[in-house]
Design an enzyme around this catalytic site. Structure first.
Site, PDB file in Angstrom:
ATOM      1  N   GLY A 142       0.858  -1.268   0.003  1.00  0.00           N
ATOM      2  CA  GLY A 142      -0.092   0.154  -0.212  1.00  0.00           C
ATOM      3  C   GLY A 142       0.992   1.195   0.041  1.00  0.00           C
ATOM      4  O   GLY A 142       0.405   2.348   0.032  1.00  0.00           O
ATOM      5  N   ARG A 189     -10.553   4.333 -15.343  1.00  0.00           N
ATOM      6  CA  ARG A 189      -9.887   4.088 -16.227  1.00  0.00           C
ATOM      7  C   ARG A 189     -10.469   3.163 -17.082  1.00  0.00           C
ATOM      8  O   ARG A 189     -11.712   2.724 -16.972  1.00  0.00           O
ATOM      9  CB  ARG A 189      -8.720   3.134 -15.455  1.00  0.00           C
ATOM     10  CG  ARG A 189      -8.070   3.833 -14.576  1.00  0.00           C
ATOM     11  CD  ARG A 189      -7.805   2.778 -13.349  1.00  0.00           C
ATOM     12  NE  ARG A 189      -7.307   3.866 -12.033  1.00  0.00           N
ATOM     13  CZ  ARG A 189      -5.904   3.979 -12.053  1.00  0.00           C
ATOM     14  NH1 ARG A 189      -5.109   3.591 -12.730  1.00  0.00           N
ATOM     15  NH2 ARG A 189      -5.725   4.759 -11.057  1.00  0.00           N
ATOM     16  N   ASP A 242      -5.485  -0.696 -17.093  1.00  0.00           N
ATOM     17  CA  ASP A 242      -5.949  -0.028 -16.208  1.00  0.00           C
ATOM     18  C   ASP A 242      -5.154   1.118 -15.776  1.00  0.00           C
ATOM     19  O   ASP A 242      -5.291   1.918 -14.788  1.00  0.00           O
ATOM     20  CB  ASP A 242      -5.300  -1.061 -14.756  1.00  0.00           C
ATOM     21  CG  ASP A 242      -4.132  -1.837 -14.898  1.00  0.00           C
ATOM     22  OD1 ASP A 242      -3.547  -2.370 -15.982  1.00  0.00           O
ATOM     23  OD2 ASP A 242      -3.307  -1.346 -14.032  1.00  0.00           O
TER      24      ASP A 242
HETATM   25  P1  AMP Z   1       0.547  -0.098 -11.324  1.00  0.00           P
HETATM   26  O1  AMP Z   1       1.473  -1.035 -12.252  1.00  0.00           O
HETATM   27  O2  AMP Z   1       1.662   0.544 -10.680  1.00  0.00           O
HETATM   28  O3  AMP Z   1      -0.450   0.631 -12.200  1.00  0.00           O
HETATM   29  O4  AMP Z   1      -0.223  -1.196 -10.480  1.00  0.00           O
HETATM   30  C1  AMP Z   1      -0.981  -2.173 -10.641  1.00  0.00           C
HETATM   31  C2  AMP Z   1      -1.841  -2.395  -9.589  1.00  0.00           C
HETATM   32  O5  AMP Z   1      -1.001  -2.895  -8.404  1.00  0.00           O
HETATM   33  C3  AMP Z   1      -2.850  -1.262  -9.113  1.00  0.00           C
HETATM   34  O6  AMP Z   1      -4.126  -2.229  -8.688  1.00  0.00           O
HETATM   35  C4  AMP Z   1      -2.162  -0.897  -7.972  1.00  0.00           C
HETATM   36  O7  AMP Z   1      -2.998  -0.293  -6.926  1.00  0.00           O
HETATM   37  C5  AMP Z   1      -1.509  -1.995  -7.196  1.00  0.00           C
HETATM   38  N1  AMP Z   1      -0.106  -1.684  -6.729  1.00  0.00           N
HETATM   39  C6  AMP Z   1       0.926  -1.140  -7.267  1.00  0.00           C
HETATM   40  N2  AMP Z   1       1.894  -1.141  -6.054  1.00  0.00           N
HETATM   41  C7  AMP Z   1       1.207  -1.600  -5.021  1.00  0.00           C
HETATM   42  C8  AMP Z   1       1.671  -1.533  -3.453  1.00  0.00           C
HETATM   43  N3  AMP Z   1       2.884  -0.962  -3.129  1.00  0.00           N
HETATM   44  N4  AMP Z   1       0.720  -1.938  -2.673  1.00  0.00           N
HETATM   45  C9  AMP Z   1      -0.446  -2.109  -3.048  1.00  0.00           C
HETATM   46  N5  AMP Z   1      -0.941  -2.236  -4.394  1.00  0.00           N
HETATM   47  C10 AMP Z   1       0.044  -1.815  -5.290  1.00  0.00           C
HETATM   48 MG    MG Z   2      -1.934   1.534 -12.208  1.00  0.00          MG
END
Ligand code: AMP
Ligand code: MG
Length: 491
Positions: free
Chosen positions: A129, A186, A255
């Site tokens: 998170g 999105r 996404d």
């Molecule tokens: P992203 O590739 O950064 O767009 O993230 C892809 C998914 O992973 C999204 O649903 C984000 O909210 C989740 N996510 C990325 N990093 C974290 C993290 N450190 N903790 C929780 N969820 C994450």
């Molecule tokens: Mg993302």
């Protein structure tokens, strides 16, 4: 003009009025160490009528470090899913971001205040998170850079640090970033209800987005197909701008695709230094799915996922027609942008080839994309000029000379004046872009609590087309250590 304080920000949380299946309500989880403001953006503050003086109050850090809430905020984590690297993932959602509320301004606009790095949510899967200082600095600065370049983007209100440790490939410093956009919906927000066969929710979402952001389509026939066609247009325009400025997103999963055609979810993005059509900025993208020259096609692929998700709401043929418009919209926008980069006003049939050949020369010479285009404005079309400084960027000088003759003739064909053309070109070819190494310097200083470089880059990048006094070093190619820095998805 209204100037609001943190206590008098005005909220109208329309997303929180949608069915409960759309989100999970929860508050941010503060860091254990006290939050401090690393940088705050007065221009973004102005979007919600927030008085810039509020940015220095201790309460500002408390609020946007997740320690407090302002009256009227109704925090929630949004649900979505999406195709990641071509594979459908049934549930993603805000895993570390929380929509604090929708602040309204005097003009009646609504801005989501979205706190990234605000702790675990029901959508966190295996994540913690959190976000780290390194990645939030990259996002913060790139939002400013995109805004300065005139490319649609989410904005960043502030960057708040904490001495809490966050574990990635190594131990890092934690941070939160407040992201602003008229909407954080999105493509994947639509996909989740389509794949769950919750078509009523799908319709509710589409009606909501149309009502809020495409109000002219509220009462027209075939409104869902028309809405889709507008998303196609915005996406094509956005990606054409990325291509023209030499920027790669790095993780173009559905996404990470904004329904409003904004650049969003900054991760391992990159501005190209040396021109390379196959540039892969994401170190974890082993197959180059999201390579620079794949982006236009990936835009189409992602739009086809969105079209699929809209099938329960619209005739297939109408969506197909929208999708079929993508390529020509993209080509048109891209060519317009590229022509402008060459200072060309008229549209002529040979332009495509002239542009392509120049890019081929850049590629063969490993020439710096930003620098050479900036330099191109000095091109002299006078008889017998060799354009020596420009010429030096190219390995094969004979081929450059041949190209230069064609360019000269092309300029003459539209009676181009060198001086006017130079000014015109300098308004579209940036002098300064957020090179990876520049961000890296700012990150390393910030990790030692020196935030001056963030401020310097923030100011510089707001006006990337103007020669700025004493900033010559920022327009140079990267030093050897700063070339090809590995940037991964880890953030
Ligand atoms: P992203 O590739 O950064 O767009 O993230 C892809 C998914 O992973 C999204 O649903 C984000 O909210 C989740 N996510 C990325 N990093 C974290 C993290 N450190 N903790 C929780 N969820 C994450
Ligand atoms: Mg993302």
């Amino acid at each position: 003009m209204i100037q609001r304080t943190l206590e008098t920000l005005s909220f109208d949380n329309t997303y929180a009025r949608l069915p409960q299946a759309f989100y999970a309500r929860l508050n941010p989880t503060p860091f254990s160490a006290p939050p401090y403001v690393v940088h705050a953006n007065p221009v973004a503050a102005g979007l919600v009528d927030l008085d810039p003086e509020q940015l220095t109050r201790p309460e500002f850090a408390e609020l946007f470090g997740g320690n407090a809430l302002a009256p009227g905020m109704e925090p929630l984590a949004m649900l979505y899913s999406g195709h990641q690297f071509g594979v459908y993932v049934p549930q993603l959602g805000d895993g570390r971001a929380i929509l604090l509320g929708e602040a309204t301004n005097e003009r009646g606009e609504r801005w989501d205040l979205h706190l990234k790095g605000a702790g675990m949510t029901p959508f966190s899967r295996d994540g913690d998170g959190r976000a780290v200082l390194r990645s939030t600095i990259r996002e913060y600065l790139c939002c400013a850079a995109m805004q300065g370049l005139g490319i649609a983007t989410t904005q960043a209100l502030c960057l708040v640090g904490s001495d809490d440790k966050v574990y990635r490939e190594q131990v890092e410093t934690g941070a939160m970033l407040v992201r602003m956009a008229p909407s954080h919906v999105r493509f994947g927000t639509f996909e989740v209800f389509y794949y769950r066969k919750q078509h009523e929710h799908l319709r509710t979402l589409a009606d909501y987005v149309i009502d809020q952001h495409f109000p002219h389509l509220r009462d027209v026939s075939e409104k869902y197909a028309k809405f889709f066609t507008e998303v196609v247009e915005r996406t094509a325009r956005l990606i054409a701008q990325w291509q023209a400025v030499g920027w790669a997103h790095g993780v173009l999963n559905t996404d990470n695709m904004s329904i409003l055609g904004l650049t969003m979810d900054y991760g391992p993005y990159g501005f190209m230094d040396d021109y390379d059509a196959g540039f892969i900025c994401n170190h974890s993208d082993h197959n180059g799915r999201y390579a620079f020259n794949q982006q236009p096609y990936i835009g189409l692929w992602n739009l086809s996922c969105l079209a699929q998700a809209l099938l329960p709401l619209s005739e297939k043929e109408a969506l197909k027609a929208g999708l079929e418009g993508y390529q020509s919209l993209f080509d048109q926008e891209y060519q317009t942008r590229m022509r402008a980069k060459f200072g060309l006003v008229e549209r002529q049939t040979e332009d495509d080839e002239l542009i392509r050949d120049f890019l081929g020369l850049l590629q063969g010479s490993h020439a710096d994309y930003t620098i050479v285009f900036r330099e191109l404005s000095t091109f002299s079309s006078a008889e017998g000029t060799v354009n020596e400084t420009l010429r030096e960027h190219f390995l094969n000088r004979d081929r450059f000379d041949e190209w230069a003759l064609r360019y000269r003739d092309r300029l003459r064909s539209e009676q181009s004046h060198d001086d006017e053309r130079r000014d015109r070109m300098n308004r579209v070819n940036p002098k300064y872009v957020l090179r990876n190494y520049l961000a890296q310097v700012a990150i390393e200083k910030a990790q030692n609590k020196d935030f001056s470089e963030i401020d310097r880059l923030f100011t510089l990048l707001q006006d990337p087309f103007k020669d700025q006094l004493g900033m010559e070093a920022y327009a140079l190619p990267p030093p050897n250590w700063g070339k090809h820095l590995a940037v991964s998805c880890s953030s």
